[in-house]
Design an enzyme around this catalytic site. Structure first.
Site, PDB file in Angstrom:
ATOM      1  N   CYS A  12      27.875  58.088  51.960  1.00 21.67           N
ATOM      2  CA  CYS A  12      27.287  57.479  50.657  1.00 21.67           C
ATOM      3  C   CYS A  12      26.503  58.376  49.771  1.00 21.67           C
ATOM      4  O   CYS A  12      25.476  57.679  49.146  1.00 21.67           O
ATOM      5  CB  CYS A  12      26.701  55.995  51.061  1.00 21.67           C
ATOM      6  SG  CYS A  12      27.741  55.193  51.920  1.00 21.67           S
ATOM      7  N   GLN A  58      15.357  56.461  55.625  1.00 23.68           N
ATOM      8  CA  GLN A  58      15.448  57.599  56.563  1.00 23.68           C
ATOM      9  C   GLN A  58      14.077  58.166  56.976  1.00 23.68           C
ATOM     10  O   GLN A  58      13.938  58.946  57.960  1.00 23.68           O
ATOM     11  CB  GLN A  58      16.374  58.567  56.161  1.00 23.68           C
ATOM     12  CG  GLN A  58      17.643  58.089  55.928  1.00 23.68           C
ATOM     13  CD  GLN A  58      18.497  58.060  57.348  1.00 23.68           C
ATOM     14  OE1 GLN A  58      17.888  57.955  58.354  1.00 23.68           O
ATOM     15  NE2 GLN A  58      19.550  56.909  57.165  1.00 23.68           N
ATOM     16  N   ASP A 104      13.078  55.297  48.350  1.00 28.44           N
ATOM     17  CA  ASP A 104      13.862  54.514  49.409  1.00 28.44           C
ATOM     18  C   ASP A 104      13.505  55.338  50.691  1.00 28.44           C
ATOM     19  O   ASP A 104      13.715  56.562  50.877  1.00 28.44           O
ATOM     20  CB  ASP A 104      15.214  55.167  48.974  1.00 28.44           C
ATOM     21  CG  ASP A 104      16.474  54.923  50.020  1.00 28.44           C
ATOM     22  OD1 ASP A 104      16.046  54.670  51.082  1.00 28.44           O
ATOM     23  OD2 ASP A 104      17.667  55.226  49.827  1.00 28.44           O
ATOM     24  N   HIS A 156      21.176  58.291  48.119  1.00 27.86           N
ATOM     25  CA  HIS A 156      22.228  57.445  48.780  1.00 27.86           C
ATOM     26  C   HIS A 156      22.783  56.600  47.748  1.00 27.86           C
ATOM     27  O   HIS A 156      21.924  56.173  46.715  1.00 27.86           O
ATOM     28  CB  HIS A 156      21.573  56.616  49.850  1.00 27.86           C
ATOM     29  CG  HIS A 156      22.701  55.793  50.861  1.00 27.86           C
ATOM     30  ND1 HIS A 156      22.876  54.635  50.226  1.00 27.86           N
ATOM     31  CD2 HIS A 156      22.949  55.900  51.878  1.00 27.86           C
ATOM     32  CE1 HIS A 156      23.639  54.081  51.274  1.00 27.86           C
ATOM     33  NE2 HIS A 156      23.648  54.886  52.125  1.00 27.86           N
ATOM     34  N   LYS A 158      17.561  50.410  61.131  1.00 30.40           N
ATOM     35  CA  LYS A 158      17.622  51.995  61.381  1.00 30.40           C
ATOM     36  C   LYS A 158      16.375  52.053  62.094  1.00 30.40           C
ATOM     37  O   LYS A 158      16.186  53.357  62.414  1.00 30.40           O
ATOM     38  CB  LYS A 158      17.598  52.478  60.019  1.00 30.40           C
ATOM     39  CG  LYS A 158      18.905  52.427  59.415  1.00 30.40           C
ATOM     40  CD  LYS A 158      18.897  53.483  58.049  1.00 30.40           C
ATOM     41  CE  LYS A 158      19.901  53.248  56.869  1.00 30.40           C
ATOM     42  NZ  LYS A 158      21.274  53.467  57.430  1.00 30.40           N
TER      43      LYS A 158
HETATM   44  C1  LIG Z   1      18.902  56.867  52.426  1.00 30.26           C
HETATM   45  C2  LIG Z   1      19.461  55.696  52.452  1.00 30.26           C
HETATM   46  N1  LIG Z   1      19.317  54.666  51.812  1.00 30.26           N
HETATM   47  C3  LIG Z   1      19.921  53.551  51.747  1.00 30.26           C
HETATM   48  C4  LIG Z   1      20.781  53.293  53.020  1.00 30.26           C
HETATM   49  C5  LIG Z   1      21.333  51.934  52.836  1.00 30.26           C
HETATM   50  O1  LIG Z   1      20.953  51.221  53.974  1.00 30.26           O
HETATM   51  P1  LIG Z   1      21.386  49.800  54.211  1.00 30.26           P
HETATM   52  O2  LIG Z   1      22.827  50.025  54.562  1.00 30.26           O
HETATM   53  O3  LIG Z   1      20.745  49.409  55.526  1.00 30.26           O
HETATM   54  O4  LIG Z   1      21.173  48.799  53.007  1.00 30.26           O
HETATM   55  C6  LIG Z   1      20.744  54.112  53.704  1.00 30.26           C
HETATM   56  C7  LIG Z   1      21.813  53.885  54.950  1.00 30.26           C
HETATM   57  O5  LIG Z   1      22.621  54.738  55.386  1.00 30.26           O
HETATM   58  C8  LIG Z   1      20.161  55.363  53.685  1.00 30.26           C
HETATM   59  O6  LIG Z   1      20.341  56.413  54.625  1.00 30.26           O
END
Ligand SMILES: Cc1ncc(COP(=O)(O)O)c(C=O)c1O
Length: 378
Positions: free
Chosen positions: A337, A201, A198, A121, A224
């Site tokens: 993203c 998910q 990260d 992401h 999430k």
């Molecule tokens: C794998 C991953 N990393 C980071 C993010 C970013 O999360 P946040 O918008 O809560 O900062 C997301 C959100 O879709 C994600 O799916």
């Protein structure tokens, strides 16, 4: 009783009628819905306990501090962190990764190497690109193979004496690939690199144990995982964390996060994982059986997260989402993203269905019927 049957009544928003149909919410990977217990815990906090934390010695100040610190304990237990001090609240995954990149970035020298993967992401890519640019470091990416898994032989070739950081997603938000964290952390450790995971998910879907994963940092967002927006967690080694938490923190959100964690613990994460894996497996095989539909990520039968990205021949991804919305079915459409991954897949974006504890097998069938119906109309 099935998990969705057990939880459904706890999520008032799922009774919404959208475009004349009962809402089928298949966008939980972007943001899940919240159970009543989370909404009520936050309202109760504002009605009964609110004050600033860690500074006022009056009753409300102490109550608020206690509630805030309770969230740290709950999260520590939930993710198996060795000590409560290693749990830091942030504004979310992006915020946490940004803080980590900035902090590690200060220590980087010209020519140092940061390894990410092609399925990141942007939250786990752009901060590294920025610090690399500022410090004269180099960002390299582990390639994704055709089956949606990472090429770990390539990772071994990329790791070297200049590698300072390996930053990667636990679960891909597009492909659903579950990356082998323990294995990757061990490979990185052999060259003395820090590991940043990260978990955005993964946390809503899998039972976690930080002591077993052995990574240096692990980051996720509450919104999430049935919790509020505006708060996230960064687990990490204490020495690096001490300087990172100034100002008035998100207190009511921490209270909401406690309620979300308690909700998951009551359900049992093994059961959550099993429920969502069954939904994802059915969606993968069901979509795969519809002519003209391409499913991305690990093939049927391989464990994956609670997301299934797909494309339909002859239909733009935004039209897929808009036409499904007309049936009350909410899916995401876009690049998620994850532009480098989109380039690897050779697409501008995908449609994506994602699931949570409240998603029912019947909703997956409604979704599959609706997708098949779109095909038939072409
Ligand atoms: C794998 C991953 N990393 C980071 C993010 C970013 O999360 P946040 O918008 O809560 O900062 C997301 C959100 O879709 C994600 O799916």
């Amino acid at each position: 009783m099935r998990l969705d049957e057990l939880t459904r009544a706890d999520f008032p928003i799922l009774d919404r009628i959208v475009n004349g149909r009962r809402l089928v919410y298949l966008d939980s990977a972007a943001s899940s819905q919240r159970p009543r217990s989370v909404i009520e815990a936050m309202a109760r906090y504002y009605e009964q306990n609110h004050a600033n934390v860690h500074r006022s010695i009056h009753t409300l100040g102490e109550e608020a501090t206690e509630l805030y610190e309770l969230a740290r304990d709950r999260v520590q237990r939930f993710i198996g962190a060795p000590t409560r001090e290693e749990v830091v609240f942030t504004r979310g995954t992006t915020d946490g990764l940004g803080l980590i990149a900035e902090t590690i970035g200060r220590t980087l020298q010209r020519g140092d190497e940061i390894i990410v993967t092609e399925l990141e992401h942007h939250s786990n890519l752009i901060p590294w690109q920025l610090v690399a640019r500022d410090r004269g470091a180099v960002v390299k990416a582990v390639p994704v193979r055709a089956d949606g898994t990472l090429d770990l032989d390539a990772l071994d070739r990329l790791l070297g004496p200049r590698t300072r950081v390996l930053a990667f997603a636990h679960v891909s938000n597009v492909l659903g690939t579950i990356n082998p964290v323990v294995d990757m952390v061990r490979r990185a450790r052999r060259v003395g690199a820090l590991t940043v995971v990260d978990g955005a998910q993964a946390v809503p879907h899998l039972r976690l144990d930080m002591s077993a994963l052995e990574c240096d940092f692990y980051v996720f967002s509450a919104h999430k995982m049935l919790g509020p927006t505006g708060i996230g967690v960064m687990y990490g080694r204490r020495a690096v964390l001490d300087s990172l938490e100034p100002g008035t923190p998100p207190i009511a959100e921490a209270v909401g996060l406690t309620a979300a964690v308690e909700y998951y613990e009551k359900l049992n994460m093994d059961r959550v994982a099993e429920h969502e894996a069954a939904l994802a497996a059915r969606a993968v095989t069901g979509l795969g059986a519809i002519p003209g539909v391409t499913v991305y990520g690990p093939p049927a039968g391989v464990p994956r997260g609670a997301v299934v990205a797909f494309a339909m021949d002859g239909l733009h991804l935004h039209d897929v989402a808009a036409l499904l919305d007309a049936d009350g079915i909410a899916v995401r459409a876009g690049h998620h993203c994850a532009m480098p991954l989109m380039r690897c897949l050779g697409v501008v974006g995908t449609s994506r269905a994602s699931f949570s504890v409240y998603t029912s097998p019947e909703e997956i069938e409604l979704f599959l019927d609706a997708v098949a119906g779109l095909r038939a109309k072409l």
